[in-house]
Enzyme design. Structure first.
Site, mmCIF file in Angstrom:
data_model
loop_
_atom_site.group_PDB
_atom_site.id
_atom_site.type_symbol
_atom_site.label_atom_id
_atom_site.label_comp_id
_atom_site.label_asym_id
_atom_site.label_seq_id
_atom_site.Cartn_x
_atom_site.Cartn_y
_atom_site.Cartn_z
ATOM 1 N N GLY A 16 40.518 35.950 43.794
ATOM 2 C CA GLY A 16 39.637 35.614 42.670
ATOM 3 C C GLY A 16 38.636 34.541 43.069
ATOM 4 C CG PHE A 17 34.953 31.971 41.129
ATOM 5 C CD1 PHE A 17 34.071 31.691 42.169
ATOM 6 C CD2 PHE A 17 35.015 31.102 40.045
ATOM 7 C CE1 PHE A 17 33.279 30.563 42.127
ATOM 8 C CE2 PHE A 17 34.220 29.983 39.999
ATOM 9 C CZ PHE A 17 33.357 29.708 41.046
ATOM 10 C CG ASP A 37 43.584 39.168 43.547
ATOM 11 O OD1 ASP A 37 43.127 38.013 43.436
ATOM 12 O OD2 ASP A 37 43.275 40.120 42.789
ATOM 13 C CE1 TYR A 155 43.049 33.932 29.341
ATOM 14 C CE2 TYR A 155 41.778 32.202 28.252
ATOM 15 C CZ TYR A 155 42.287 32.773 29.399
ATOM 16 O OH TYR A 155 42.039 32.195 30.609
#
Ligand code: UDP
Length: 336
Positions: A16-17, A37, A155
């Site tokens: 991921g980033f 991932d 969330y």
């Protein structure tokens, strides 16, 4: 498996980033890193640099896969749990999948950490504070809970469960856990696809398209450079005094989204104009935004001496340079 040197880290969400920057930083200081991932939002291109290291290993898999997680946690010394469904657009579009990853996935990882007594850093989010728009927010600030039938607050609730899970394992079972609440984080390689405002507005400005500012644009955020965030993560991982505690990580330089859009247009020398889009149109009926989100990072600073090195101007300059680079054809992909 990767050759072993230093401490062996498992980074879930390592493609991921933010995860990929952490992977690079750990490798640079001589650690061994395994990244897990599922590549739902992570990208293998984020790991091009890491892949050149003999001390790096990538596993394509899900944190929901208990056998894979068990084996990887067993083999490592420290777990950094970054795998999550993130980005307001993604969680609004795929609520059930996001919840499963963010609740069940975290549970699988924490349970494995407990089985093998591994230190674990759990990444949480500034969304935890819910509708608390006072600022700056210390870690002890009240969570102002939104209606959980609004996906955004679902969330926030899921990530709160992750924090509680880590806290319970620490207090009741003595597991060394650290919780970090990441505020808005920006840098090269951040995809515009999942709603993050800076890569989106920069991409629009470079294409001379209207900049989509949601609501009235008066809502504010603070944008930290990903390298500052990674530095904070490393300091916390290195400090035993961080165990059992929760830390905000973020920038304190506050800007409204309308002002941000103006700054991006000016810096890109774009012909774009700003288009105000009602939230309902952007995210569906009933969406609620956080009006203000500013972290108080005194706790992090006091414990680790951390200070951000990059300003908002640096953050924007990097995001724009990267978006220009991404828009240009890659020489190795151009057919002859
Ligand atoms: N936003 C916007 N235009 C976009 C994307 C986002 O005006 O194209 C706004 C969004 O409504 C929020 C802020 O920018 O007020 C930051 O959004 P982002 O999704 O980056 O992160 P958030 O802080 O909401 O998690």
């Amino acid at each position: 498996m990767a050759d072993r040197t230093g401490t062996r880290y498992l980074v879930t969400g390592g493609a991921g980033f933010i995860g990929s920057y952490l992977v690079n930083a750990l490798l640079a200081r001589g650690e061994t890193v395994v990244a897990l991932d599922n590549l739902q939002t992570g990208r293998l291109t984020n790991l091009e640099e890491a892949s050149e290291s003999p001390h790096f290993h990538f596993v394509h898999g899900s944190v929901l896969d208990e056998l894979v997680v068990d084996e990887l946690v067993h083999q490592c010394d420290v777990v950094v749990h970054m795998a999550a469904a993130v980005g307001v657009r993604l969680v609004v579009e795929q609520p059930l999948k996001s919840l499963t990853t963010n609740i069940r996935g975290s549970q699988v990882v924490v349970e494995a950490a407990h089985r093998y007594r591994r230190k674990i850093l759990m990444t949480s989010t500034s969304e935890i504070y819910g509708k608390n728009s006072l600022g700056p927010l210390p870690e002890t600030a009240d969570r102002i809970l939104g209606d959980p039938s609004i996906v955004r607050w679902a969330y926030s609730t899921a990530k709160a469960v992750d924090e509680i899970l880590a806290g319970c394992y620490h207090r009741e079972r003595g597991l060394p856990t650290i919780v970090v609440r990441l505020f808005n984080t920006v840098g090269a390689r951040q995809s515009p696809a999942y709603g993050m405002v800076i890569p989106r507005l920069v991409q629009q400005a470079l294409r001379d398209e209207p900049l989509t500012v949601y609501g009235d644009g008066r809502q504010t955020r603070c944008f930290a450079h990903v390298l500052d965030v990674v530095e904070a993560l490393l300091r916390l991982l290195d400090d035993d005094a961080a165990i059992g505690q929760t830390f905000n990580i973020g920038s304190s330089e506050e800007i409204s989204i309308a002002r941000l859009a103006e700054a991006i247009i000016a810096r890109c020398e774009s012909k774009s104009r700003i288009e105000l889009i009602p939230y309902d149109e952007a995210y569906g009926a009933g969406f609620e935004d956080m009006q203000r989100r500013v972290p108080d990072t005194a706790k992090l600073r006091t414990l680790t001496g951390w200070q951000p090195r990059y300003t908002l101007a640096d953050v924007l300059a990097d995001a724009i340079t990267e978006a220009r680079r991404e828009a240009a054809p890659r020489p190795d992909l151009v057919s002859s």
